[in-house]
Design a protein around this motif. Sequence first.
Motif, PDB file in Angstrom:
ATOM      1  N   SER A  62       0.832  -1.203   0.000  1.00  0.00           N
ATOM      2  CA  SER A  62       0.000   0.000   0.000  1.00  0.00           C
ATOM      3  C   SER A  62       0.866   1.252   0.000  1.00  0.00           C
ATOM      4  O   SER A  62       0.611   2.197  -0.753  1.00  0.00           O
ATOM      5  CB  SER A  62      -0.919  -0.006   1.229  1.00  0.00           C
ATOM      6  OG  SER A  62      -1.598   1.217   1.345  1.00  0.00           O
ATOM      7  N   SER A  99      -0.201  -2.156  -8.178  1.00  0.00           N
ATOM      8  CA  SER A  99      -0.317  -3.271  -7.230  1.00  0.00           C
ATOM      9  C   SER A  99      -0.055  -4.604  -7.921  1.00  0.00           C
ATOM     10  O   SER A  99       0.640  -5.474  -7.391  1.00  0.00           O
ATOM     11  CB  SER A  99      -1.718  -3.283  -6.612  1.00  0.00           C
ATOM     12  OG  SER A  99      -2.047  -2.035  -6.064  1.00  0.00           O
ATOM     13  N   GLN A 397      -6.145  -3.605  -2.456  1.00  0.00           N
ATOM     14  CA  GLN A 397      -5.226  -2.556  -2.899  1.00  0.00           C
ATOM     15  C   GLN A 397      -5.408  -2.262  -4.386  1.00  0.00           C
ATOM     16  O   GLN A 397      -5.444  -1.094  -4.817  1.00  0.00           O
ATOM     17  CB  GLN A 397      -3.783  -2.991  -2.615  1.00  0.00           C
ATOM     18  CG  GLN A 397      -2.723  -1.987  -3.053  1.00  0.00           C
ATOM     19  CD  GLN A 397      -2.697  -0.763  -2.181  1.00  0.00           C
ATOM     20  OE1 GLN A 397      -3.011  -0.840  -0.995  1.00  0.00           O
ATOM     21  NE2 GLN A 397      -2.326   0.371  -2.760  1.00  0.00           N
ATOM     22  N   ILE A 428      -7.341   0.741   4.668  1.00  0.00           N
ATOM     23  CA  ILE A 428      -6.386   0.971   3.587  1.00  0.00           C
ATOM     24  C   ILE A 428      -6.713   2.309   2.944  1.00  0.00           C
ATOM     25  O   ILE A 428      -7.889   2.639   2.750  1.00  0.00           O
ATOM     26  CB  ILE A 428      -6.454  -0.146   2.514  1.00  0.00           C
ATOM     27  CG1 ILE A 428      -6.316  -1.525   3.143  1.00  0.00           C
ATOM     28  CG2 ILE A 428      -5.367   0.045   1.459  1.00  0.00           C
ATOM     29  CD1 ILE A 428      -6.559  -2.667   2.163  1.00  0.00           C
TER      30      ILE A 428
END
Length: 550
Positions: A62, A99, A397, A428
């Motif tokens: 992240s 990601s 993510q 997140i």
Amino acid sequence: MTASSSAPVPEGAPNAPAPSDGQQVTLEYLLRRMRYKSDFPALSASVTRIQALSDAEHESLSVLSDEILKDVALTQKLLRLINTAHYRRAGTDPVSTVSRAVMLIGMAGVRNLALSLMLVEHMADKQHARQLKEAFLRTVMAGTLASELCGRHHDAEEAFIGALFRNLGRLLVEFYLPEDAEQIRELVRPEADAPPVMSEEQASFQVLGLGFDALGQHVGKSWGLPDTLLQNMRVPDSNPPMRSLAAQPERLFWLDTLANEAADAMMFTTPVELGQKLDALNQRYAPALELTRSAVQDAAARARTRLTELTRALQLDIPDDSPAERLLESFYVDAPNAGDTGGPDAAALGLAEPDADGALGALPAYTPQDTVGILTSGIQDITNTMVESFKLNDILQMILETVYRALDCRRVIFCLRDPRTGQLLGRIGLGEQADTLKSLFQIALTVPPGGQPDLFTAVTLKGADTLIADASVASMASRLPGWFRDRVQAPTFLLLPLVMKHQGKDMALGLIYADKGQANSLQLSEKDLSLLRTLRNQAVMAFRQTTGTR
């Protein structure tokens, strides 16, 4: 890669002496000249933040993605590069999220690519663009050679970054002190293709009063580079050992030294003589690094392919008469999906096309996003990932990143049901202050008798996708929770609740929150909203798959 307070000095690497008074004055003078250039502080800050990220922490996915996504141009270049033949497997769909890139090549791999691409981002002075291109390609070739020669996947990324940063002092002078860099080049090689008449360290000391090595060491320390990397950045003062360095920490130091020597040979040696020069290097380093007879030549061929793919992805135009042309081998094929070396076009990734003005891989000014294109690519990326073994956090993510890029958000936050408190808690975040503000998101899932739920609770309990165009309207502001009015203060935002069946009843599982900085700026078509709901449903599916819930 973490810093060590007492990293051992590799055999053959001199200890770093403290600068003399005269050298310290020279160093401060050079740094003042570099700081005067407006982008040097930005480069320093970017390198410091990226390098400081821990490879081991699971939450670094992240943090690293968030850091890269802050820079639109860097994100675009990274995704173009990750879709070249070297990184993307044959027959697979394009990679459209940072990601997913991390999952494919690892945290260290993406970090090293990002650091390399940051150098491109800061080569904007077109008056000496050719010299900057040559310095960049020479440096990246050294890093690529080191990773190819390493032989051990575990050490390849560390070898790459060590060889890359061995050139830090030279690059800083080339970027920010171009007139001095030109004098140094002329002192080292008065004639093209001729052997050097002095070392770069000697020439830089003569011109600057300080060697490249000392300058790189000083700036590297100020950037917080680990002690082990700083030691590997030093220029050796002896020949490589005649004994095997297998499993020894100094092996990477000498591997990076060989890689830099080989990169110089490839750039400054005529093709007719290059084979002999690389063989001589192979023989010289073979005892210490246990090289096979053709190890350096084989690594050079593979490195040429990788560098050629990089220049195509970044659209770096190298003049035919540049010595850097010798580092490229467009006809050499060593990739699983050869013939597709350019990867998908920019439109397929929802990226803007670069200008065709010959700039250093520069991208045009940021333009309105292709929302549908980015959402569609992101959904495909997530689908591909969920077919394989995956971690729930990685999927979440990727979903946040897709929303963040597609809607050009100020920030996005994912809230997850906490079984202990029975609330949705911010877990997140991506974007401006998201890491700080996410802890404020504490959304109640029950309403006291006679009580009135705030907007976040009401939307979540109803499972109603909600777009607030202007949160300052009096009738709306009164429904916002205090923590949102006081701290988050977003003028427009989107709420996408996640609901899953549990024991025959709908259960609020989570919430995707996205905002922008100007009222009425978050506008969605029916197609946009449909794709966003698909993303939200992918999050629910990921929960079901990882928890075994039906």
